[in-house]
Design a protein around this motif. Structure first.
Motif, short mmCIF file in Angstrom:
data_model
loop_
_atom_site.label_atom_id
_atom_site.label_comp_id
_atom_site.label_asym_id
_atom_site.label_seq_id
_atom_site.Cartn_x
_atom_site.Cartn_y
_atom_site.Cartn_z
N ASP A 1 -68.87 -68.35 35.71
CA ASP A 1 -67.47 -68.33 36.17
C ASP A 1 -67.20 -69.63 36.93
O ASP A 1 -68.09 -70.17 37.57
N VAL A 2 -65.95 -70.06 36.87
CA VAL A 2 -65.52 -71.17 37.72
C VAL A 2 -64.33 -70.68 38.53
O VAL A 2 -63.39 -70.10 37.96
N VAL A 3 -64.38 -70.90 39.84
CA VAL A 3 -63.24 -70.51 40.68
C VAL A 3 -62.38 -71.75 40.90
O VAL A 3 -62.84 -72.74 41.49
N GLU A 4 -61.15 -71.69 40.39
CA GLU A 4 -60.21 -72.81 40.56
C GLU A 4 -59.30 -72.49 41.75
O GLU A 4 -58.76 -71.38 41.83
N ALA A 5 -59.13 -73.45 42.64
CA ALA A 5 -58.27 -73.21 43.81
C ALA A 5 -57.69 -74.55 44.28
O ALA A 5 -58.36 -75.58 44.16
N PRO A 6 -56.48 -74.51 44.85
CA PRO A 6 -55.87 -75.76 45.30
C PRO A 6 -56.58 -76.33 46.53
O PRO A 6 -57.25 -75.60 47.27
N ALA A 7 -56.38 -77.62 46.75
CA ALA A 7 -56.90 -78.28 47.95
C ALA A 7 -56.47 -77.50 49.19
O ALA A 7 -55.35 -76.96 49.24
N GLY A 8 -57.35 -77.43 50.18
CA GLY A 8 -57.03 -76.69 51.41
C GLY A 8 -57.49 -75.25 51.36
O GLY A 8 -57.35 -74.51 52.34
N SER A 9 -58.05 -74.83 50.22
CA SER A 9 -58.57 -73.45 50.12
C SER A 9 -60.01 -73.43 50.62
O SER A 9 -60.72 -74.44 50.56
N ILE A 10 -60.43 -72.25 51.08
CA ILE A 10 -61.82 -72.07 51.53
C ILE A 10 -62.43 -70.95 50.69
O ILE A 10 -61.89 -69.85 50.65
N ILE A 11 -63.54 -71.26 50.03
CA ILE A 11 -64.24 -70.24 49.23
C ILE A 11 -65.51 -69.84 49.98
O ILE A 11 -66.33 -70.70 50.33
N LEU A 12 -65.61 -68.55 50.28
CA LEU A 12 -66.81 -68.01 50.95
C LEU A 12 -67.61 -67.26 49.91
O LEU A 12 -67.04 -66.52 49.10
N TYR A 13 -68.93 -67.40 49.95
CA TYR A 13 -69.76 -66.60 49.05
C TYR A 13 -71.13 -66.35 49.65
O TYR A 13 -71.65 -67.15 50.41
N ASP A 14 -71.64 -65.20 49.30
CA ASP A 14 -72.97 -64.76 49.72
C ASP A 14 -74.00 -65.79 49.21
O ASP A 14 -73.94 -66.18 48.04
N ALA A 15 -74.90 -66.23 50.09
CA ALA A 15 -75.83 -67.31 49.74
C ALA A 15 -76.77 -66.93 48.60
O ALA A 15 -77.45 -67.79 48.04
N ARG A 16 -76.83 -65.65 48.23
CA ARG A 16 -77.70 -65.24 47.11
C ARG A 16 -77.04 -65.49 45.76
O ARG A 16 -77.67 -65.34 44.72
N THR A 17 -75.75 -65.84 45.78
CA THR A 17 -74.99 -66.02 44.52
C THR A 17 -75.53 -67.22 43.73
O THR A 17 -75.67 -68.31 44.30
N TRP A 18 -75.75 -67.05 42.45
CA TRP A 18 -76.16 -68.17 41.59
C TRP A 18 -74.95 -69.11 41.47
O TRP A 18 -73.86 -68.67 41.13
N HIS A 19 -75.20 -70.39 41.67
CA HIS A 19 -74.09 -71.35 41.58
C HIS A 19 -74.61 -72.76 41.36
O HIS A 19 -75.80 -73.02 41.52
N ARG A 20 -73.72 -73.64 41.04
CA ARG A 20 -74.02 -75.07 40.93
C ARG A 20 -72.70 -75.83 41.01
O ARG A 20 -71.63 -75.26 40.73
N ALA A 21 -72.78 -77.12 41.37
CA ALA A 21 -71.57 -77.95 41.31
C ALA A 21 -71.14 -78.03 39.85
O ALA A 21 -71.97 -77.97 38.94
N GLY A 22 -69.83 -78.17 39.64
CA GLY A 22 -69.33 -78.32 38.27
C GLY A 22 -69.61 -79.70 37.73
O GLY A 22 -70.25 -80.53 38.39
#
Ligand SMILES: O=C(O)CCC(=O)C(=O)O
Length: 355
Positions: A273-294
């Motif tokens: 999944d990719v979460v798209e959000a405008p500048a000034g948004s804050i995305i919080l996520y549980d540190a166990r979540t699998w992720h990487r920079a796009g």
């Protein structure tokens, strides 16, 4: 579907809110709230108590519907709070009530506070990151980012996200895992380093020395990615496997294998999944979540401000006390209000407690 096809991630898009609630902020940074008896009070925490809407004659407390009349003059209004008269500045606040964000965070393991940061904070972050309106400049090295512009500490101290993290982790006692830094992605031109799928400290080995935590044990960290630029899939918004905080394991090695696709890039198929959000948004996520920079396929740099908020027993990756001392000596510190000074000092100075 070709399993190896690139950039097939599902997009979860948060649109710029049509309407936002308000905070009423006093000079010392405290916010006007209503207590359990619906009496006005001064609050430090970004919970439902401090969220207001404008009415023709004043303000309405969103959670309770209580209305109060107030005249705003020159951008401020003076209101009686207990036996004091206090001046407040109405400032744009969240799209939703903090309790609604908390529900989402608890149910899904992530949440986005869309466009929560004021424009002047976004501008200051762009200036430090040297992206967007400051893309022609080079970052200043050798000075902690937090000393370079008041926007950095102000973004760290955004009150709703701090309240959410404290409630999700079930503790007031938090610290940052490293001084705030920026993840700037240059346009990807087919070569060069690309971030791999991972989870964050303490669920991976850390140069700070924290033992790898049990994914099934108590939750120990929340990541906070601040969108300094607009986060879009094309411009390298963070990729996640949403919901993977509940998985038994970190990302499968196949997602990072050189043959995940014919280009040697990490997995970017339809299970991500990719979460798209405008500048000034804050995305919080549980540190166990699998992720990487796009992977930034646009022509412009993309900046995020990245932080790890950890419970008291986690050993930070880097000692943040030096950055705090530099902040206290800098021209930025007096620009912070009392609430922000208290929060940032605590988050940088708190040290792990051995259990
Ligand atoms: O830059 C990004 O989009 C994500 C980076 C990140 O979250 C990380 O390094 O853990």
């Amino acid at each position: 579907m070709n399993e190896h096809a690139l950039f097939q991630e599902r997009v979860v898009r948060l649109e710029k809110p049509q309407q936002r609630c308000l905070f009423l902020i006093a000079h010392n940074g405290q916010m006007l709230g209503l207590d359990d008896d619906e009496q006005r009070c001064l609050c430090d925490e970004g919970n439902d108590r401090v969220v207001w809407d404008r009415t023709p004659g004043g303000f309405r407390h969103v959670a309770t519907g209580v209305e109060m009349s107030a005249a705003v003059d020159g951008g401020t209004c003076t209101l009686q709070v207990g036996c004091e008269r206090v001046a407040f500045t109405p400032s744009l606040g969240p799209e939703q009530l903090p309790s609604a964000y908390l529900r989402h965070l608890r149910q899904e393991g992530w949440v986005c506070l869309t466009c929560i940061l004021p424009d002047e904070v976004v501008l200051g972050l762009e200036r430090v990151a040297c992206t967007d309106r400051f893309a022609h400049l080079e970052q200043t090295q050798g000075v902690p980012k937090i000393c370079q512009d008041v926007a950095v500490a102000r973004a760290v101290c955004e009150p709703i996200s701090l309240w959410l993290i404290r409630n999700y982790l079930g503790t007031e006692d938090l610290h940052l895992g490293h001084p705030p830094g920026f993840g700037v992605l240059s346009p990807y031109e087919g070569t060069g380093k690309v971030q791999r799928w991972h989870v964050d400290i303490p669920y991976i080995p850390s140069i700070g020395g924290n033992p790898v935590a049990d994914r099934k044990g108590p939750i120990k960290a929340v990541q906070r990615n601040v969108c300094v630029s607009d986060f879009t899939k094309e411009r390298g918004a963070t990729a996640y496997k949403l919901g993977s905080h509940l998985a038994d394991t970190p990302p499968p090695p196949a997602w990072n294998a050189a043959d995940a696709n014919e280009h040697g890039l990490p997995y970017s198929g339809a299970d991500a999944d990719v979460v798209e959000a405008p500048a000034g948004s804050i995305i919080l996520y549980d540190a166990r979540t699998w992720h990487r920079a796009g992977i930034n396929r646009s022509k412009r740099k993309r900046a995020g401000m990245l932080q790890s908020f950890q419970t008291a027993d986690v050993i930070p990756k880097r000692d943040t006390r030096h950055a705090c001392a530099r902040l206290h000596e800098s021209a930025v510190y007096p620009q912070l209000n009392d609430r922000e000074q208290r929060e940032i000092t605590e988050l940088l100075m708190n040290q792990p407690r051995q259990e």
